[in-house]
Motif scaffolding. Structure first.
Motif, PDB file in Angstrom:
ATOM      1  N   ALA A 204       0.844  -1.200   0.000  1.00 39.33           N
ATOM      2  CA  ALA A 204       0.000   0.000   0.000  1.00 39.33           C
ATOM      3  C   ALA A 204       0.885   1.257   0.000  1.00 39.33           C
ATOM      4  O   ALA A 204       1.997   1.261   0.503  1.00 39.33           O
ATOM      5  CB  ALA A 204      -0.915  -0.002   1.211  1.00 39.33           C
ATOM      6  N   ALA A 205       0.352   2.335  -0.584  1.00 36.92           N
ATOM      7  CA  ALA A 205       1.101   3.586  -0.724  1.00 36.92           C
ATOM      8  C   ALA A 205       0.981   4.428   0.536  1.00 36.92           C
ATOM      9  O   ALA A 205      -0.116   4.650   1.054  1.00 36.92           O
ATOM     10  CB  ALA A 205       0.585   4.377  -1.928  1.00 36.92           C
ATOM     11  N   VAL A 206       2.127   4.916   1.015  1.00 32.40           N
ATOM     12  CA  VAL A 206       2.197   5.683   2.264  1.00 32.40           C
ATOM     13  C   VAL A 206       2.409   7.151   1.955  1.00 32.40           C
ATOM     14  O   VAL A 206       3.123   7.522   1.019  1.00 32.40           O
ATOM     15  CB  VAL A 206       3.355   5.153   3.138  1.00 32.40           C
ATOM     16  N   SER A 207       1.786   8.025   2.772  1.00 33.17           N
ATOM     17  CA  SER A 207       2.055   9.468   2.698  1.00 33.17           C
ATOM     18  C   SER A 207       3.208   9.762   3.653  1.00 33.17           C
ATOM     19  O   SER A 207       3.018   9.937   4.858  1.00 33.17           O
ATOM     20  CB  SER A 207       0.811  10.275   3.105  1.00 33.17           C
ATOM     21  N   GLU A 208       4.417   9.796   3.124  1.00 33.76           N
ATOM     22  CA  GLU A 208       5.609   9.826   3.959  1.00 33.76           C
ATOM     23  C   GLU A 208       5.677  11.037   4.893  1.00 33.76           C
ATOM     24  O   GLU A 208       6.220  10.975   5.978  1.00 33.76           O
ATOM     25  CB  GLU A 208       6.873   9.800   3.075  1.00 33.76           C
ATOM     26  N   ASP A 209       5.156  12.184   4.450  1.00 34.80           N
ATOM     27  CA  ASP A 209       5.336  13.404   5.226  1.00 34.80           C
ATOM     28  C   ASP A 209       4.388  13.525   6.396  1.00 34.80           C
ATOM     29  O   ASP A 209       4.555  14.402   7.240  1.00 34.80           O
ATOM     30  CB  ASP A 209       5.163  14.641   4.323  1.00 34.80           C
ATOM     31  N   SER A 210       3.363  12.665   6.471  1.00 39.03           N
ATOM     32  CA  SER A 210       2.355  12.893   7.503  1.00 39.03           C
ATOM     33  C   SER A 210       2.023  11.679   8.346  1.00 39.03           C
ATOM     34  O   SER A 210       1.314  11.803   9.323  1.00 39.03           O
ATOM     35  CB  SER A 210       1.054  13.400   6.863  1.00 39.03           C
ATOM     36  N   GLU A 211       2.521  10.506   7.992  1.00 44.04           N
ATOM     37  CA  GLU A 211       2.128   9.306   8.705  1.00 44.04           C
ATOM     38  C   GLU A 211       3.248   8.804   9.603  1.00 44.04           C
ATOM     39  O   GLU A 211       4.362   8.570   9.143  1.00 44.04           O
ATOM     40  CB  GLU A 211       1.709   8.211   7.714  1.00 44.04           C
ATOM     41  N   ARG A 212       2.940   8.656  10.861  1.00 48.86           N
ATOM     42  CA  ARG A 212       3.903   8.141  11.818  1.00 48.86           C
ATOM     43  C   ARG A 212       4.207   6.682  11.500  1.00 48.86           C
ATOM     44  O   ARG A 212       3.300   5.878  11.328  1.00 48.86           O
ATOM     45  CB  ARG A 212       3.321   8.237  13.235  1.00 48.86           C
ATOM     46  N   PRO A 213       5.500   6.307  11.405  1.00 47.92           N
ATOM     47  CA  PRO A 213       5.798   4.893  11.174  1.00 47.92           C
ATOM     48  C   PRO A 213       5.202   4.032  12.285  1.00 47.92           C
ATOM     49  O   PRO A 213       5.228   4.403  13.449  1.00 47.92           O
ATOM     50  CB  PRO A 213       7.337   4.842  11.211  1.00 47.92           C
ATOM     51  N   ILE A 214       4.625   2.882  11.917  1.00 48.33           N
ATOM     52  CA  ILE A 214       4.057   2.004  12.931  1.00 48.33           C
ATOM     53  C   ILE A 214       5.174   1.144  13.500  1.00 48.33           C
ATOM     54  O   ILE A 214       5.540   0.127  12.933  1.00 48.33           O
ATOM     55  CB  ILE A 214       2.974   1.084  12.354  1.00 48.33           C
ATOM     56  N   VAL A 215       5.711   1.568  14.572  1.00 44.54           N
ATOM     57  CA  VAL A 215       6.669   0.829  15.362  1.00 44.54           C
ATOM     58  C   VAL A 215       7.980   0.532  14.655  1.00 44.54           C
ATOM     59  O   VAL A 215       9.024   0.981  15.099  1.00 44.54           O
ATOM     60  CB  VAL A 215       6.066  -0.492  15.895  1.00 44.54           C
ATOM     61  N   ILE A 216       7.976  -0.165  13.561  1.00 48.42           N
ATOM     62  CA  ILE A 216       9.252  -0.569  12.985  1.00 48.42           C
ATOM     63  C   ILE A 216       9.375  -0.231  11.523  1.00 48.42           C
ATOM     64  O   ILE A 216       9.783  -1.012  10.694  1.00 48.42           O
ATOM     65  CB  ILE A 216       9.535  -2.075  13.213  1.00 48.42           C
ATOM     66  N   ALA A 235     -12.261  -3.104   5.721  1.00 48.13           N
ATOM     67  CA  ALA A 235     -12.262  -1.656   5.972  1.00 48.13           C
ATOM     68  C   ALA A 235     -11.006  -1.293   6.761  1.00 48.13           C
ATOM     69  O   ALA A 235     -10.911  -1.580   7.949  1.00 48.13           O
ATOM     70  CB  ALA A 235     -13.516  -1.262   6.745  1.00 48.13           C
ATOM     71  N   LEU A 236     -10.071  -0.658   6.075  1.00 44.94           N
ATOM     72  CA  LEU A 236      -8.766  -0.391   6.668  1.00 44.94           C
ATOM     73  C   LEU A 236      -8.594   1.068   7.073  1.00 44.94           C
ATOM     74  O   LEU A 236      -9.156   1.971   6.462  1.00 44.94           O
ATOM     75  CB  LEU A 236      -7.660  -0.775   5.681  1.00 44.94           C
ATOM     76  N   GLY A 237      -7.802   1.255   8.105  1.00 41.22           N
ATOM     77  CA  GLY A 237      -7.363   2.576   8.513  1.00 41.22           C
ATOM     78  C   GLY A 237      -5.864   2.580   8.702  1.00 41.22           C
ATOM     79  O   GLY A 237      -5.226   1.530   8.788  1.00 41.22           O
ATOM     80  N   HIS A 238      -5.288   3.735   8.755  1.00 41.14           N
ATOM     81  CA  HIS A 238      -3.880   4.066   9.023  1.00 41.14           C
ATOM     82  C   HIS A 238      -3.255   4.848   7.887  1.00 41.14           C
ATOM     83  O   HIS A 238      -2.625   5.869   8.119  1.00 41.14           O
ATOM     84  CB  HIS A 238      -3.007   2.857   9.338  1.00 41.14           C
ATOM     85  N   LEU A 239      -3.369   4.380   6.652  1.00 36.47           N
ATOM     86  CA  LEU A 239      -2.768   5.093   5.534  1.00 36.47           C
ATOM     87  C   LEU A 239      -3.735   6.156   5.025  1.00 36.47           C
ATOM     88  O   LEU A 239      -4.917   5.894   4.825  1.00 36.47           O
ATOM     89  CB  LEU A 239      -2.388   4.130   4.413  1.00 36.47           C
ATOM     90  N   HIS A 240      -3.223   7.359   4.807  1.00 30.57           N
ATOM     91  CA  HIS A 240      -4.075   8.505   4.502  1.00 30.57           C
ATOM     92  C   HIS A 240      -4.516   8.569   3.047  1.00 30.57           C
ATOM     93  O   HIS A 240      -5.460   9.281   2.708  1.00 30.57           O
ATOM     94  CB  HIS A 240      -3.351   9.808   4.859  1.00 30.57           C
ATOM     95  N   ARG A 241      -3.828   7.863   2.190  1.00 30.52           N
ATOM     96  CA  ARG A 241      -4.193   7.878   0.771  1.00 30.52           C
ATOM     97  C   ARG A 241      -5.298   6.843   0.515  1.00 30.52           C
ATOM     98  O   ARG A 241      -5.119   5.653   0.788  1.00 30.52           O
ATOM     99  CB  ARG A 241      -2.983   7.551  -0.099  1.00 30.52           C
ATOM    100  N   LYS A 244      -7.219   0.939  -2.966  1.00 30.29           N
ATOM    101  CA  LYS A 244      -7.505  -0.472  -2.795  1.00 30.29           C
ATOM    102  C   LYS A 244      -6.168  -1.202  -2.766  1.00 30.29           C
ATOM    103  O   LYS A 244      -5.175  -0.727  -3.324  1.00 30.29           O
ATOM    104  CB  LYS A 244      -8.389  -0.995  -3.922  1.00 30.29           C
ATOM    105  N   VAL A 245      -6.140  -2.351  -2.106  1.00 29.38           N
ATOM    106  CA  VAL A 245      -4.901  -3.126  -2.006  1.00 29.38           C
ATOM    107  C   VAL A 245      -5.131  -4.463  -2.696  1.00 29.38           C
ATOM    108  O   VAL A 245      -5.647  -5.416  -2.103  1.00 29.38           O
ATOM    109  CB  VAL A 245      -4.478  -3.331  -0.544  1.00 29.38           C
ATOM    110  N   GLY A 246      -4.803  -4.496  -3.959  1.00 30.52           N
ATOM    111  CA  GLY A 246      -4.922  -5.736  -4.720  1.00 30.52           C
ATOM    112  C   GLY A 246      -6.312  -6.019  -5.243  1.00 30.52           C
ATOM    113  O   GLY A 246      -6.481  -6.375  -6.404  1.00 30.52           O
ATOM    114  N   ILE A 250     -10.748  -4.801  -0.658  1.00 28.30           N
ATOM    115  CA  ILE A 250      -9.759  -4.474   0.384  1.00 28.30           C
ATOM    116  C   ILE A 250      -9.384  -3.010   0.219  1.00 28.30           C
ATOM    117  O   ILE A 250      -8.686  -2.637  -0.730  1.00 28.30           O
ATOM    118  CB  ILE A 250      -8.517  -5.382   0.284  1.00 28.30           C
ATOM    119  N   ARG A 251      -9.826  -2.157   1.146  1.00 29.55           N
ATOM    120  CA  ARG A 251      -9.766  -0.715   0.927  1.00 29.55           C
ATOM    121  C   ARG A 251      -9.269   0.071   2.136  1.00 29.55           C
ATOM    122  O   ARG A 251      -9.637  -0.222   3.282  1.00 29.55           O
ATOM    123  CB  ARG A 251     -11.173  -0.191   0.608  1.00 29.55           C
TER     124      ARG A 251
END
Length: 423
Positions: A204-216, A235-241, A244-246, A250-251
């Motif tokens: 999945a695509a991450v918004s690098e400037d605004s999303e806190r890395p999850i632990v590792i 129904a997913l949360g965490h990534l701001h963009r 769909k994932v595949g 899956i969204r």
């Protein structure tokens, strides 16, 4: 049945030091109206409801006023929300008995039975249609912290593959697998399974400037293959963009508002999902109106920036709290001490709020310490990387960054626990 999928509200977020209360309230007012118009059976909020583990009273009021307003207007609406990595799981669950009377189910942490098995029952939420029939089961899985999942049979290999992943990833995967298996046993024919999780899916695509890395840092990502075909929707949360994932089912709904200027260009929305018996019938994106505009100028030479500022639309009829946010990146041939003065002169009389002014000098592709950057513009991870490079003469490798992310998350978790312990 029909439900809304949303996530990553980040209530209480400050934007380069400025409050966004007006924007968050405008979004929730719009969401309330949209619920009343489109009449879904349920609303799923997939984590990061607040921006910090100890949100302000004002941010908490926004959430509770929304829940009360939704129940008043749609008494049959069921709301299911889970904690994200920005949230305190205990805080999310604290008012759960009261919220349950408002048809709202809050899940902040996983629990384990005395025999060491996952307490799956409390994470399975029945969803009803307008006739009161159970038409779906929501697998409400909040963000999983290392202390909650490691050391619990984590040396076993995931049932979804033979790779020997690290302890944390294996723990996350096992919890998902156990909850899905429990849901299969609970549902009857004609009832759909909806998995809601606050997690990072591989690819999945991450918004690098605004999303806190999850632990590792990216190593914690899990595989979308965990969600087998009998899961009608994920129904997913965490990534701001929004993405769909595949597969269509899956969204990530994405954040309803941009969390950073880097998120301005892509759409912000909630999703309306329709089910037909056990299957996904359709997905409709509902764009969220942007209550405050965001402009990003540059990188460009100063003369070009000044020309763009002159041409920029100006709506002086707006109240000041609705003036657009502005980020400017200027390419300089040499240091210019009066740069901010020149920019502010060009902005004089315009209904715009300058939040971020970046300088780019020819000897560097990125901002360097000492060029009037603010710490909040850099971020902890980038600041650590710069400090490491200055001390050791090379950039930190992935293992070092992973260690930094682990330590930072531990500090954040300790702060959350300390905040909850205060009277």
């Amino acid at each position: 049945m029909k439900f809304f999928h949303t996530a990553d509200w980040h209530l209480g977020q400050t934007f380069h030091g400025q409050e966004r209360h007006v924007e968050h309230r405008a979004f929730l007012d719009w969401l309330l109206e949209t619920l009343a118009i489109r009449q879904p059976d349920a609303l799923l909020i997939a984590g990061d409801i607040f921006d910090v583990v100890n949100p302000s009273l004002r941010a908490q009021e926004l959430l509770f006023e929304f829940i009360v307003g939704a129940h008043e207007r749609l008494p049959q609406l069921e709301i299911v929300m889970i904690a994200g990595n920005h949230d305190s799981g205990n805080r999310i669950e604290l008012p759960a008995p009261l919220m349950k009377r408002l048809n709202t189910h809050a899940r902040g942490r996983v629990q384990w039975r005395d025999d060491g098995e996952l307490d799956s029952e409390r994470l399975l939420i029945p969803l009803h249609n307008e006739s009161g029939e159970i038409r779906a089961w929501c697998l409400a899985l909040p963000f999983l912290r290392p202390a909650e999942v490691t050391g619990r049979g984590s040396t076993e290999t995931s049932a979804q593959g033979n790779d020997h992943r690290n302890d944390y990833v294996t723990g996350i995967s096992r919890v998902h697998e156990q909850l899905i298996e429990a849901a299969r046993k609970r549902r009857i024919q004609g009832q759909a399974l909806i998995a809601m999780s606050h997690a990072h899916l591989r690819g999945a695509a991450v918004s690098e400037d605004s999303e806190r890395p999850i632990v590792i840092g990216g190593e914690e990502s899990i595989s979308a293959t965990l969600f087998s075909e009998d899961i009608a929707y994920v129904a997913l949360g965490h990534l701001h963009r929004a993405q769909k994932v595949g597969e269509e089912r899956i969204r990530y709904s994405g954040s309803p508002l941009p969390m950073d200027f880097s998120e301005v260009a892509y759409p912000h929305q909630i999703l309306e999902v329709s089910l037909e018996d056990e299957r996904l019938a359709g997905i409709k994106a509902l764009p969220v109106p942007r209550p405050v505009a965001m402009h990003r100028l540059g990188p460009a030479p100063l003369e070009a920036i000044e020309a763009k500022l002159v041409a920029l639309d100006d709506d002086s009829a707006l109240s000041q709290e609705r003036w657009p946010w502005l980020e400017i990146s200027v390419i300089l041939k040499e240091p210019l001490p009066d740069l901010r003065t020149r920019i502010e002169t060009a902005l004089k009389g315009k209904a715009l709020r300058l939040l971020c002014l970046k300088r780019r000098l020819p000897d560097a592709d990125i901002q360097r310490p000492g060029t009037s950057e603010r710490l909040e513009d850099i971020g902890p991870r980038a600041l650590f990387a710069r400090t490491w490079e200055a001390r050791w003469g090379s950039s930190p490798d992935d293992a070092v960054l992973a260690d930094f992310d682990r330590l930072r998350q531990e500090v954040l978790d300790e702060e959350a626990d300390a905040g909850e312990a205060r009277p």
